[in-house]
Design a protein around this motif. Structure first.
Motif, PDB file in Angstrom:
ATOM      1  N   TYR A 105       1.060  -0.769  -0.165  1.00  9.15           N
ATOM      2  CA  TYR A 105      -0.297   0.084  -0.166  1.00  9.15           C
ATOM      3  C   TYR A 105       0.820   1.612  -0.108  1.00  9.15           C
ATOM      4  N   GLN A 106       0.442   2.044  -0.177  1.00  9.39           N
ATOM      5  CA  GLN A 106       1.392   3.993  -0.108  1.00  9.39           C
ATOM      6  C   GLN A 106       0.461   4.596   0.551  1.00  9.39           C
ATOM      7  N   LEU A 107       0.854   5.775   1.417  1.00  6.08           N
ATOM      8  CA  LEU A 107       0.244   6.325   1.733  1.00  6.08           C
ATOM      9  C   LEU A 107       0.932   7.760   1.207  1.00  6.08           C
ATOM     10  N   ASP A 108       0.587   9.269   1.187  1.00  6.78           N
ATOM     11  CA  ASP A 108       0.502  10.250   0.358  1.00  6.78           C
ATOM     12  C   ASP A 108       1.239  11.047   2.086  1.00  6.78           C
ATOM     13  N   LYS A 109       0.985  10.366   3.265  1.00 10.11           N
ATOM     14  CA  LYS A 109       1.154  11.400   4.367  1.00 10.11           C
ATOM     15  C   LYS A 109       1.406  10.121   5.358  1.00 10.11           C
ATOM     16  N   GLY A 110       1.792  11.196   6.351  1.00  8.34           N
ATOM     17  CA  GLY A 110       1.936  10.140   8.282  1.00  8.34           C
ATOM     18  C   GLY A 110       0.720   9.902   8.118  1.00  8.34           C
ATOM     19  N   GLY A 111       0.508   8.721   8.906  1.00 13.37           N
ATOM     20  CA  GLY A 111      -0.577   9.144   9.914  1.00 13.37           C
ATOM     21  C   GLY A 111      -1.550   7.543  10.725  1.00 13.37           C
ATOM     22  N   GLN A 112      -2.003   7.677  11.175  1.00 14.97           N
ATOM     23  CA  GLN A 112      -1.798   6.291  11.813  1.00 14.97           C
ATOM     24  C   GLN A 112      -2.825   5.144  10.972  1.00 14.97           C
ATOM     25  N   VAL A 113      -2.248   3.907  11.088  1.00 20.43           N
ATOM     26  CA  VAL A 113      -2.619   2.713  10.402  1.00 20.43           C
ATOM     27  C   VAL A 113      -3.062   1.418  10.627  1.00 20.43           C
ATOM     28  N   ARG A 114      -4.248   0.806   9.979  1.00 21.67           N
ATOM     29  CA  ARG A 114      -5.151  -0.251  10.075  1.00 21.67           C
ATOM     30  C   ARG A 114      -4.806  -0.967   9.055  1.00 21.67           C
ATOM     31  N   LEU A 115      -4.584  -2.162   9.178  1.00 15.42           N
ATOM     32  CA  LEU A 115      -4.800  -3.143   8.551  1.00 15.42           C
ATOM     33  C   LEU A 115      -5.343  -4.436   8.109  1.00 15.42           C
ATOM     34  N   GLU A 116      -6.120  -4.852   7.895  1.00 14.18           N
ATOM     35  CA  GLU A 116      -7.436  -6.066   8.746  1.00 14.18           C
ATOM     36  C   GLU A 116      -7.319  -6.498   7.907  1.00 14.18           C
ATOM     37  N   VAL A 117      -7.694  -7.523   8.370  1.00 10.59           N
ATOM     38  CA  VAL A 117      -7.906  -9.100   6.946  1.00 10.59           C
ATOM     39  C   VAL A 117      -9.037  -9.858   7.966  1.00 10.59           C
ATOM     40  N   TYR A 118     -10.610  -9.872   6.806  1.00 10.30           N
ATOM     41  CA  TYR A 118     -11.536  -9.725   7.662  1.00 10.30           C
ATOM     42  C   TYR A 118     -12.356 -11.372   6.191  1.00 10.30           C
ATOM     43  N   ASN A 119     -13.056 -12.076   6.869  1.00  7.10           N
ATOM     44  CA  ASN A 119     -14.080 -13.168   6.069  1.00  7.10           C
ATOM     45  C   ASN A 119     -15.192 -12.367   5.675  1.00  7.10           C
ATOM     46  N   LEU A 120     -15.062 -13.873   5.278  1.00  4.76           N
ATOM     47  CA  LEU A 120     -17.136 -13.343   4.288  1.00  4.76           C
ATOM     48  C   LEU A 120     -18.134 -12.899   4.860  1.00  4.76           C
ATOM     49  N   LEU A 121     -17.537 -13.415   6.248  1.00  2.45           N
ATOM     50  CA  LEU A 121     -18.900 -13.137   7.196  1.00  2.45           C
ATOM     51  C   LEU A 121     -19.283 -11.765   7.951  1.00  2.45           C
ATOM     52  N   GLY A 122     -17.821 -10.643   7.613  1.00  4.13           N
ATOM     53  CA  GLY A 122     -17.646 -10.142   8.436  1.00  4.13           C
ATOM     54  C   GLY A 122     -16.904  -9.613   9.650  1.00  4.13           C
ATOM     55  N   GLN A 123     -16.307 -11.014   9.917  1.00  3.48           N
ATOM     56  CA  GLN A 123     -15.272 -11.677  11.063  1.00  3.48           C
ATOM     57  C   GLN A 123     -14.516 -11.171  11.341  1.00  3.48           C
ATOM     58  N   ARG A 124     -13.369  -9.590  12.039  1.00  4.02           N
ATOM     59  CA  ARG A 124     -12.144  -9.989  11.680  1.00  4.02           C
ATOM     60  C   ARG A 124     -11.300 -11.272  12.161  1.00  4.02           C
ATOM     61  N   VAL A 125     -10.302 -11.387  10.826  1.00  2.00           N
ATOM     62  CA  VAL A 125      -9.978 -12.613  11.029  1.00  2.00           C
ATOM     63  C   VAL A 125      -8.529 -12.254  11.730  1.00  2.00           C
ATOM     64  N   ARG A 126      -7.553 -11.082  11.295  1.00  4.98           N
ATOM     65  CA  ARG A 126      -6.292 -11.131  11.611  1.00  4.98           C
ATOM     66  C   ARG A 126      -5.668  -9.075  11.121  1.00  4.98           C
ATOM     67  N   LEU A 127      -5.634  -8.430  12.896  1.00  6.46           N
ATOM     68  CA  LEU A 127      -4.817  -7.545  12.389  1.00  6.46           C
ATOM     69  C   LEU A 127      -3.724  -6.930  12.334  1.00  6.46           C
ATOM     70  N   VAL A 152      -5.960 -20.207   8.908  1.00  7.78           N
ATOM     71  CA  VAL A 152      -7.262 -20.363   9.153  1.00  7.78           C
ATOM     72  C   VAL A 152      -7.609 -21.011   7.748  1.00  7.78           C
ATOM     73  N   GLY A 153      -8.690 -21.105   7.119  1.00  8.01           N
ATOM     74  CA  GLY A 153      -9.158 -21.588   6.278  1.00  8.01           C
ATOM     75  C   GLY A 153      -9.527 -21.121   4.444  1.00  8.01           C
ATOM     76  N   ALA A 154      -9.108 -22.521   3.803  1.00  4.34           N
ATOM     77  CA  ALA A 154      -9.041 -21.814   2.444  1.00  4.34           C
ATOM     78  C   ALA A 154     -10.858 -20.890   1.898  1.00  4.34           C
ATOM     79  N   GLY A 155     -10.100 -19.874   1.040  1.00  2.00           N
ATOM     80  CA  GLY A 155     -11.374 -19.147   0.839  1.00  2.00           C
ATOM     81  C   GLY A 155     -11.125 -17.598   0.574  1.00  2.00           C
ATOM     82  N   ILE A 156     -12.528 -16.554  -0.145  1.00  3.01           N
ATOM     83  CA  ILE A 156     -12.050 -14.755   0.236  1.00  3.01           C
ATOM     84  C   ILE A 156     -12.557 -14.516   1.160  1.00  3.01           C
TER      85      ILE A 156
END
Length: 221
Positions: A105-127, A152-156
């Motif tokens: 990812y690219q940031l045009d300016k500094g800041g507080q960054v959160r990058l999270e992974v979710y499953n298709l149910l909307g549940q957070r899997v990984r921060l 985690v299991g295979a999937g989208i």
């Protein structure tokens, strides 16, 4: 409708500029970007080559009317530090993947960054990221485990980047297969090294570059 880009690239080593310039030898990278489906040249495409050992160091070029570009990359890896013009979450690579992938990812300016992974149910899997970061080109690896280190299991899956109120998300596909059962100590899956890195870790740490291609009418590559 956006088109997938196709890319032809060549590289050649240039002789060192005279010692008075105190400049290292350079590799000249030239190529052409065109639409994969039509073969037409992609004018105005933006290419960024970023040093994998330090993503803040990069060189940037824009294609001309014929889709061609040329950039000079120092052999010692001391590329020009460039700040992206836009905030953007890029497509992970490889995708689909098993057992690991990298999210750039690219940031045009500094800041507080959160990058999270979710499953298709909307549940957070990984921060993956929750910290202040400077402007520049960034990336983080995900080894297909959750916040407690379980596979985690295979999937989208969806991954979402949020920076100071701005947010963007993309999809990635985790494949099932032998790679999913091969875990390092602690249950974490190793991220496969590139052929260049496997050949020489010393070179990989200083002179291996990644590449992104983006622009009008193009799916980011």
């Amino acid at each position: 409708m956006k088109h997938a880009p196709a890319l032809l690239v060549t590289a050649s080593l240039l002789a060192a500029i005279p010692a008075t310039s105190q400049q290292a030898p350079q590799v000249q990278v030239t190529g052409q970007v065109f639409f994969a489906d039509t073969g037409a040249p992609a004018e105005g495409a933006r290419l960024a080559l970023f040093r994998l050992a330090d993503l803040r160091q990069s060189v940037v070029a824009t294609t001309d009317a014929t889709g061609r570009f040329t950039v000079l990359v120092p052999v010692d890896g001391s590329a020009t530090t460039a700040v992206p013009r836009t905030f953007q979450l890029l497509q992970n690579y490889p995708n689909p993947f098993n057992p690991g992938t990298v999210i750039p990812y690219q940031l045009d300016k500094g800041g507080q960054v959160r990058l999270e992974v979710y499953n298709l149910l909307g549940q957070r899997v990984r921060l993956l990221v929750d910290s202040a970061q400077p402007a520049g080109y960034q990336s983080v690896a995900w080894d297909a485990t959750d916040d407690v280190g379980q596979s985690v299991g295979a999937g989208i899956y969806l991954y979402q980047l949020t920076v100071d109120g701005l947010s963007d998300s993309r999809q990635m596909v985790l494949l099932d297969g032998p790679g999913g059962s091969t875990r390092a100590a602690g249950g974490r899956a190793p991220i496969p090294a590139s052929p260049q890195a496997a050949a020489s870790s010393a070179i990989a740490s200083s002179a291996v570059y990644g590449l992104t291609v983006s622009g009008p009418g193009l799916v980011t590559y």
